[in-house]
Design an enzyme around this catalytic site. Structure first.
Site, PDB file in Angstrom:
ATOM      1  N   HIS A  81       0.839  -1.199   0.000  1.00  0.00           N
ATOM      2  CA  HIS A  81       0.000   0.000   0.000  1.00  0.00           C
ATOM      3  C   HIS A  81       0.869   1.241   0.000  1.00  0.00           C
ATOM      4  CE1 HIS A  81      -3.550   2.458   0.656  1.00  0.00           C
ATOM      5  NE2 HIS A  81      -2.771   3.204   1.403  1.00  0.00           N
ATOM      6  N   ASP A 160     -15.404   2.957   7.023  1.00  0.00           N
ATOM      7  CA  ASP A 160     -14.392   3.916   6.562  1.00  0.00           C
ATOM      8  C   ASP A 160     -14.942   4.831   5.480  1.00  0.00           C
ATOM      9  OD1 ASP A 160     -11.697   5.065   6.247  1.00  0.00           O
ATOM     10  OD2 ASP A 160     -11.880   4.165   4.256  1.00  0.00           O
ATOM     11  N   ARG A 167     -14.556  13.168   7.253  1.00  0.00           N
ATOM     12  CA  ARG A 167     -13.257  13.776   7.597  1.00  0.00           C
ATOM     13  C   ARG A 167     -12.848  14.806   6.567  1.00  0.00           C
ATOM     14  NH1 ARG A 167      -9.619   9.020   7.543  1.00  0.00           N
ATOM     15  NH2 ARG A 167      -7.980  10.545   7.891  1.00  0.00           N
ATOM     16  N   SER A 182      -8.134   4.119   8.825  1.00  0.00           N
ATOM     17  CA  SER A 182      -8.791   4.158   7.520  1.00  0.00           C
ATOM     18  C   SER A 182      -8.094   3.208   6.539  1.00  0.00           C
ATOM     19  CB  SER A 182      -8.750   5.598   6.994  1.00  0.00           C
ATOM     20  OG  SER A 182      -9.133   5.671   5.646  1.00  0.00           O
ATOM     21  N   LYS A 186      -9.186  -1.299   5.570  1.00  0.00           N
ATOM     22  CA  LYS A 186      -9.397  -1.852   4.229  1.00  0.00           C
ATOM     23  C   LYS A 186      -8.385  -2.954   3.926  1.00  0.00           C
ATOM     24  CE  LYS A 186      -9.445   2.496   3.052  1.00  0.00           C
ATOM     25  NZ  LYS A 186      -9.469   3.822   2.438  1.00  0.00           N
TER      26      LYS A 186
HETATM   27  N1  URA Z   1      -5.988   7.102   2.383  1.00  0.00           N
HETATM   28  C1  URA Z   1      -7.008   6.516   3.036  1.00  0.00           C
HETATM   29  O1  URA Z   1      -7.535   5.501   2.572  1.00  0.00           O
HETATM   30  N2  URA Z   1      -7.436   7.055   4.195  1.00  0.00           N
HETATM   31  C2  URA Z   1      -6.891   8.158   4.732  1.00  0.00           C
HETATM   32  O2  URA Z   1      -7.316   8.572   5.795  1.00  0.00           O
HETATM   33  C3  URA Z   1      -5.831   8.777   4.046  1.00  0.00           C
HETATM   34  C4  URA Z   1      -5.397   8.227   2.871  1.00  0.00           C
HETATM   35 CA    CA Z   2      -4.858   5.631  -1.025  1.00  0.00          CA
END
Ligand code: URA
Ligand code: CA
Length: 439
Positions: A81, A160, A167, A182, A186
């Protein structure tokens, strides 16, 4: 459990217990919960923070609000990621290389929004390529080819989705516990057992200081380890685009040129470093030197490019693009951006360069915008390079002259030329190894 009680605990700087954090996550996934209560709780967390235990328990509870996948792919499923950058095509380079070394890369990627590109948009520039596959096809390809990259399947961490959109409009994005929960909710729901994080630092990144990057990386590694996943992280530079190509088909071309051995540089360097961590996470290598040797051999022998062709064909795409990148969509017009000054390229506003590509049509400003796969820009200079007045800094690839003028002006404003040669900074700034050791 009433949300007002949780708001009052965080307002006064207290800690929530596991049941309260689960109630928060479930409330976020429940459309009946009012936005204002969730927003108030998010702001209290933004101001007063959360303990490592709270952050990990909130993340797990958010993951459990949707599907929890456990992909069976005949080996340890590994994922990478990135916190988001410009010209960041590492997935397309490292997934085939790791697969060519026996790894199982199971990747759910996103679309681009704002100044950053999205892997799914890039892959869809390959004629015929399908990023939405039935789960059994996705798993079969991951098992047989060793890598498969699709858009999100099923419903991962719906809590999320709600919290992130709140947010965005309440000034609560910039919170390490909230960013970590967040992203990791995932990732945990996606089912990868080994996860390498690429936390970007610099003018094109979410995090602008080393201290924030390290805090984010440590927090996300801690969450993953508490959930039984193997974790590693790199902090890498995003003071300029990683590759020289920015735009969907252009970035696919650069990935193919890299896998074919025609292009080396920062994109390859970061891809090899992240790929090495993936081989360690999946136990295909015992140490980093061996991992890099295996990847380099997959590159030199052409097995990495062959894997990419195999993955493209398995996902319905025209694999001949690997032999002939002219089969990728191409823009009607190319136009150079010329330097107005003599000197050294000293600084880039990387976010503005991403926005210039977006203006050409390579990205979206709203979720429903349609992108043009062919357009984008190619940079000819990096920070530290000598530049002469009248020399091309970049080439725009466009299909629309007024947009090209806007992108041209954005790009010229984003590239700073100075009279003194700037120092070059290292690309890989720090790492957190699987055993937690930091270097
Ligand atoms: N990417 C995300 O998925 N969540 C965040 O809070 C910031 C970047
Ligand atoms: Ca991202």
């Amino acid at each position: 459990m009433a949300l007002i009680d949780l708001i009052n605990v965080k307002k006064l700087g207290g800690e929530l217990d596991e049941a309260q954090l689960a109630a928060f996550a479930n409330a976020a996934a429940d459309p009946q919960t009012p936005d204002y209560q969730l927003a108030a709780l998010l702001m209290a967390i933004r101001i007063n923070g959360m303990s490592p235990r709270e952050t990990a328990q909130l993340t797990m509870a958010m993951a459990r609000t949707g599907d929890m996948l456990s992909p069976q792919v005949g080996g340890t499923p590994v994922d990478k990621h990135s916190t988001g950058g410009v010209g960041d095509t590492t997935t397309l380079v490292l997934a085939p290389l790791v697969a060519a070394c026996g790894g199982k890369v199971v990747k759910m990627s996103g679309r681009g929004l704002g100044h950053t590109g999205g892997t799914i948009d890039k892959l869809e520039s390959i004629p015929g390529f399908r990023t939405e596959l039935p789960e059994e096809d996705f798993l079969r390809i991951a098992r047989e080819v060793g890598c498969c990259v699709v858009g999100q399947t099923g419903e991962l961490a719906p809590a999320d989705k709600r919290l992130y959109s709140l947010r965005d409009v309440t000034g609560t994005v910039d919170s390490i516990p909230l960013i970590s929960s967040s992203i990791m909710s995932k990732k945990l729901a996606g089912g990868a057992m080994g996860i390498v994080l690429d936390v970007k630092l610099g003018s094109g990144a979410l995090m602008k200081t080393m201290a924030d990057c390290l805090a984010l990386a440590r927090t996300m590694c801690d969450i993953g380890r508490r959930a039984g996943r193997r974790m590693a992280a790199l902090i890498t530079g995003m003071d300029e685009p990683l590759g020289s190509h920015v735009g969907n088909a252009l970035e696919v071309k650069e990935a193919i040129d890299t896998l074919a051995g025609r292009v080396t540089g920062p994109l390859l360097q970061v891809s090899l470093a992240l790929g090495a961590q993936m081989l360690l996470l999946g136990s295909q290598a015992q140490d980093e030197d061996q991992a890099v040797r295996l990847l380099q051999d997959a590159l030199d022998s052409g097995r990495g490019l062959a894997k990419f062709a195999q993955m493209i064909a398995a996902q319905g795409g025209d694999a001949r693009v690997c032999e002939d990148t002219r089969l990728l969509p191409r823009a009607a017009v190319t136009q150079p951006v010329l330097s107005m000054a003599d000197g050294w390229l000293s600084r880039m506003d990387t976010e503005a360069i991403g926005l210039a590509a977006q203006r050409l049509g390579a990205g979206r400003s709203r979720k429903e915008d349609i992108i043009d796969p062919a357009v984008g820009l190619v940079l000819h200079k990096r920070i530290g390079d000598r530049v002469a007045a009248g020399e091309a800094l970049a080439t725009l690839h466009h299909n629309h002259a007024p947009r090209a003028q806007e992108a041209h002006d954005l790009l010229l404003g984003a590239v700073h030329i100075s009279g003194a040669q700037p120092p070059r900074s290292a690309l890989i700034r720090a790492r957190i190894a699987i055993d937690g050791k930091e270097t």
